[in-house]
Every structure is written in structure tokens, then in C-alpha cells.
Design a protein around this motif. Structure first.
Motif, short mmCIF file in Angstrom:
data_model
loop_
_atom_site.label_atom_id
_atom_site.label_comp_id
_atom_site.label_asym_id
_atom_site.label_seq_id
_atom_site.Cartn_x
_atom_site.Cartn_y
_atom_site.Cartn_z
N PRO A 90 44.06 -3.84 78.21
CA PRO A 90 45.44 -3.37 78.37
C PRO A 90 45.69 -3.06 79.84
N MET A 91 46.94 -2.99 80.22
CA MET A 91 47.32 -2.83 81.62
C MET A 91 46.64 -1.62 82.26
N ARG A 92 46.64 -0.48 81.56
CA ARG A 92 46.10 0.74 82.16
C ARG A 92 44.61 0.60 82.48
N LEU A 93 43.85 -0.09 81.63
CA LEU A 93 42.42 -0.25 81.89
C LEU A 93 42.16 -1.34 82.92
N SER A 94 43.01 -2.35 82.94
CA SER A 94 42.91 -3.36 83.98
C SER A 94 43.14 -2.73 85.35
N GLU A 95 44.13 -1.84 85.42
CA GLU A 95 44.41 -1.14 86.67
C GLU A 95 43.26 -0.20 87.05
N GLU A 96 42.68 0.44 86.04
CA GLU A 96 41.53 1.32 86.32
C GLU A 96 40.37 0.52 86.89
N LEU A 97 40.11 -0.65 86.32
CA LEU A 97 39.03 -1.50 86.80
C LEU A 97 39.29 -1.96 88.23
N ILE A 117 30.63 -0.33 90.34
CA ILE A 117 31.88 -0.33 89.57
C ILE A 117 31.66 0.27 88.19
N ILE A 118 30.53 -0.08 87.57
CA ILE A 118 30.20 0.44 86.24
C ILE A 118 30.20 1.96 86.24
N SER A 119 29.58 2.56 87.25
CA SER A 119 29.46 4.01 87.30
C SER A 119 30.79 4.69 87.61
N ALA A 120 31.75 3.94 88.13
CA ALA A 120 33.04 4.52 88.51
C ALA A 120 34.07 4.49 87.38
N LEU A 121 33.76 3.79 86.30
CA LEU A 121 34.72 3.65 85.21
C LEU A 121 34.66 4.84 84.26
N SER A 122 35.78 5.16 83.65
CA SER A 122 35.87 6.32 82.77
C SER A 122 35.20 6.05 81.43
N PHE A 123 34.90 7.14 80.73
CA PHE A 123 34.33 7.01 79.39
C PHE A 123 35.31 6.27 78.47
N GLY A 124 36.61 6.53 78.68
CA GLY A 124 37.61 5.87 77.86
C GLY A 124 37.58 4.36 77.99
N PHE A 125 37.23 3.87 79.18
CA PHE A 125 37.11 2.42 79.39
C PHE A 125 36.05 1.84 78.47
N TRP A 126 34.89 2.49 78.45
CA TRP A 126 33.78 1.99 77.63
C TRP A 126 34.08 2.13 76.15
N LEU A 127 34.75 3.22 75.79
CA LEU A 127 35.09 3.43 74.39
C LEU A 127 36.03 2.33 73.90
N HIS A 128 36.92 1.87 74.78
CA HIS A 128 37.85 0.81 74.40
C HIS A 128 37.11 -0.47 74.03
N THR A 129 36.01 -0.76 74.71
CA THR A 129 35.28 -2.00 74.40
C THR A 129 34.60 -1.95 73.04
N LEU A 130 34.56 -0.76 72.41
CA LEU A 130 33.97 -0.63 71.08
C LEU A 130 35.02 -0.71 69.98
N THR A 131 36.26 -1.02 70.33
CA THR A 131 37.32 -1.11 69.33
C THR A 131 37.32 -2.49 68.69
#
Length: 222
Positions: A90-97, A117-131
Motif C-alpha cells: 500500500p502507498m503508506r508502506l511503499s513511502e515508508e520503505l 533498510i531492514i532494521s529501519a522499517l517499522s514493526f507494522g511493515f513486517w506485520l503487513h507481509t504476514l497478511t
């Protein structure tokens, strides 16, 4: 460590004003109206957060690295820049990345790696990949790569549920909120289970190193 004394009324009032009556009040019911005991419960809650911080950190890092293994297998080592992956966000996570990449490149320049980059991403980013959004493209195709020790009946939803519980605990600890009456032992068991699905050895290490049980036993009584 619990203070081996009770505060004088003026001192207690000053502390209560500094941390706010509302914050101390959160412990008053458990303390049966005893303000000194409420303060000691507040300090004990901080000790619980401290005891859980190490297991939480290991679980979060192990989880994001487990997810990265699947992403790297599916999209290659440069997955943060892979167009096929980026179009799934989604746009918000693309912008976060993008922001994470820009920030890390400013810090490390040509030495920037995907790990930065991996260490800079939020927990919410990783949680999204588990959806379920990734059920077809990532899961369960690479499920066994990321979670080699999970029981056969465990689903993506089970992993997401445990990861989200970890997120909630992590955020409560980070924002100095009470956890003493929200099942800290159950939260710890959730952490260990999640780590076990990724690495038995890491779960063993966390169990040997954590000191939650000792801290639980230090609950002030009066």
C-alpha cells in the motif's frame, strides 16, 4: 529492584505529581488504595518491562529476519528495490520503505546494504507481509523457509496473531504502560512459541537468559 522503604507523604505526593496522579492511579486498585504500594507496583511494572525487553527484542529481530528469508527467496537479495514486490505494498508502506532507504543512504552512502533498510522499517511493515495479501505470492509457498519448526496445523493467521500480540506488548513497553495485570507470563509464552517456530536454539537461549520468573516473584505485597 523494589525500594526497601515507604516514602514520606510529602515525598510520595511530589512523585505522584511528577509522574501524574492518573499514572499512579492505574495501580491503586491492585494496591487496594495504598499509595505507597501503588508506587511499588509501578516500579515492579517497570521491572517486568525490563525483564521482557530482551525476549521481545529477540522475537522481533528473529521474526523480521525470518520474513526476509522468504522475501529474498521470492524476490532476490535486492527485494527492497524489486518492482514486483513494491507494487504489492500500500502507498503508506511503499513511502515508508522509500524513506528508510533514503535515510540509510544518507547515513551509510555507498556502504548501504539491505540490512540497513531492514532494521529501519517499522514493526507494522513486517506485520503487513504476514497478511492474506501475500497468501498467493509469498505464503504458504515459503512458509517452511521462514518458520521451519512450526507445527503442521499452524497457519499464516496463527503467525500473524502471535506477531500482532508481540507488537502490542512491544508498544506498551515502549510507551511505559502497565503490563503487570495483562498476562505477562502468557505474553512471554507467546514470545517463546513464536521464536521456537523460527529457531529452537534461539528460543532455548532466550529461556536461559530471560529473568521474568524471578521478577514475577518479586511482586510487592504490602
Amino acid at each position: 529492584m523494589q525500594p526497601p522503604f515507604s516514602c514520606m507523604p510529602a515525598t510520595l505526593s511530589s512523585i505522584e505529581a511528577a509522574i501524574s496522579p492518573a499514572r499512579l492511579g492505574r495501580y491503586m486498585a491492585a494496591a487496594q488504595g495504598d499509595r505507597n504500594l501503588a508506587l511499588r507496583l509501578c516500579v515492579w511494572n517497570i521491572s517486568l518491562c525490563e525483564a521482557l525487553y530482551m525476549p521481545v527484542q529477540f522475537a522481533e529481530v528473529a521474526l523480521r529476519n525470518a520474513i526476509c528469508r522468504a522475501l529474498e527467496t521470492r524476490y532476490g537479495a535486492g527485494w527492497p528495490h524489486n518492482g514486483a514486490f513494491l507494487c504489492t505494498l500500500p502507498m503508506r508502506l511503499s513511502e515508508e520503505l522509500n524513506r528508510a532507504g533514503e535515510t540509510e543512504r544518507q547515513l551509510h552512502r555507498d556502504r548501504t546494504t539491505p540490512d540497513h533498510i531492514i532494521s529501519a522499517l517499522s514493526f507494522g511493515f513486517w506485520l503487513h507481509t504476514l497478511t492474506t495479501n501475500y497468501r498467493g505470492s509469498l505464503w504458504p509457498i515459503y512458509f517452511s523457509i521462514s518458520f521451519p519448526n512450526k507445527p503442521q496445523n499452524i497457519t499464516l493467521r496463527d503467525v500473524h496473531r502471535r506477531a500482532d500480540r508481540l507488537r502490542i506488548l512491544r508498544n506498551r513497553i515502549a510507551h511505559h504502560k502497565p503490563i503487570f495485570d495483562r498476562g505477562p507470563v502468557s505474553d512471554y509464552d507467546n514470545i517463546i512459541t513464536l521464536i521456537e517456530w523460527i529457531s529452537d536454539e534461539t528460543a532455548w537461549f532466550v529461556r536461559q537468559t530471560a529473568r521474568l520468573s524471578q521478577t514475577i516473584n518479586q511482586r510487592p505485597q504490602s
